[in-house]
Write a protein that holds these residues in place. Structure first.
Motif, mmCIF file in Angstrom:
data_model
loop_
_atom_site.group_PDB
_atom_site.id
_atom_site.type_symbol
_atom_site.label_atom_id
_atom_site.label_comp_id
_atom_site.label_asym_id
_atom_site.label_seq_id
_atom_site.Cartn_x
_atom_site.Cartn_y
_atom_site.Cartn_z
ATOM 1 N N LEU A 26 0.874 -1.173 0.000
ATOM 2 C CA LEU A 26 0.000 0.000 0.000
ATOM 3 C C LEU A 26 0.911 1.223 0.000
ATOM 4 N N VAL A 27 0.661 2.147 -0.945
ATOM 5 C CA VAL A 27 1.506 3.339 -1.080
ATOM 6 C C VAL A 27 0.752 4.568 -0.569
ATOM 7 N N ASN A 28 1.407 5.355 0.233
ATOM 8 C CA ASN A 28 0.765 6.559 0.782
ATOM 9 C C ASN A 28 0.567 7.640 -0.296
ATOM 10 N N ASP A 29 -0.455 8.455 -0.108
ATOM 11 C CA ASP A 29 -0.626 9.671 -0.912
ATOM 12 C C ASP A 29 -1.261 10.714 -0.013
ATOM 13 N N THR A 32 -6.143 10.553 -0.571
ATOM 14 C CA THR A 32 -7.160 9.547 -0.218
ATOM 15 C C THR A 32 -7.478 9.621 1.278
ATOM 16 N N PRO A 33 -8.760 9.736 1.624
ATOM 17 C CA PRO A 33 -9.115 9.781 3.051
ATOM 18 C C PRO A 33 -8.737 8.482 3.769
ATOM 19 N N ARG A 34 -8.289 8.628 5.014
ATOM 20 C CA ARG A 34 -7.887 7.458 5.795
ATOM 21 C C ARG A 34 -8.990 6.404 5.864
ATOM 22 N N VAL A 37 -9.229 4.309 2.763
ATOM 23 C CA VAL A 37 -8.161 3.303 2.669
ATOM 24 C C VAL A 37 -8.522 2.084 3.516
ATOM 25 N N MET A 56 -2.966 0.926 7.251
ATOM 26 C CA MET A 56 -3.129 2.268 6.666
ATOM 27 C C MET A 56 -2.191 3.267 7.343
ATOM 28 N N ALA A 59 1.477 2.916 6.287
ATOM 29 C CA ALA A 59 1.747 3.547 4.983
ATOM 30 C C ALA A 59 1.728 5.066 5.144
ATOM 31 N N HIS A 60 0.787 5.566 5.906
ATOM 32 C CA HIS A 60 0.658 7.013 6.117
ATOM 33 C C HIS A 60 1.933 7.587 6.726
ATOM 34 N N LEU A 93 -5.262 6.416 -4.864
ATOM 35 C CA LEU A 93 -4.843 5.283 -4.023
ATOM 36 C C LEU A 93 -4.110 4.238 -4.868
#
Ligand code: TYC
Length: 101
Positions: A26-29, A32-34, A37, A56, A59-60, A93
């Motif tokens: 899973l890659v953070n951005d 995208t709302p937590r 995810v 989540m 990744a965050h 995401l």
């Protein structure tokens, strides 16, 4: 079977290669709302709320997080399915499938 065949068979060790395992990342951005995810992690990877939240948040905070380790075809299918859910909702995401070292 000749004696030679029997001897050859003993010498040739049957090599059953273990199929390579793949990890879904899973890659953070920043967009995208937590909660979205976590919803995707629950829907596609059958995670519970707590495990989904933990993955989540990893990744965050760190940039990426391992979601699951499994066979290549499963990893690729699930990574695409999960990424597509984000895309359909207008979020960047991203899940990727990568071979394990
Ligand atoms: N960083 C996002 C935010 O603050 C949440 C998020 C976490 C997005 C993990 C993607 O893989 C991700 N809304």
């Amino acid at each position: 079977m000749s004696d030679n065949d029997v001897a050859a068979k003993r010498l040739t060790k049957p090599k059953l290669e273990r199929p390579k395992l793949y990890k879904v990342l899973l890659v953070n951005d920043d967009f995208t709302p937590r909660e979205f995810v976590v919803m995707v992690l629950k829907a596609v990877f059958r995670m519970g709320e707590e495990a989904g939240y933990r993955v989540m948040m990893t990744a965050h905070k760190l940039g990426t997080s391992v979601v699951v380790v499994c066979a290549k075809d499963v990893a690729e299918t699930k990574a695409k399915e999960a990424t597509d859910l984000g895309k359909e909702a207008g979020f960047p995401l991203l899940f990727t499938a990568e071979p394990e070292e």
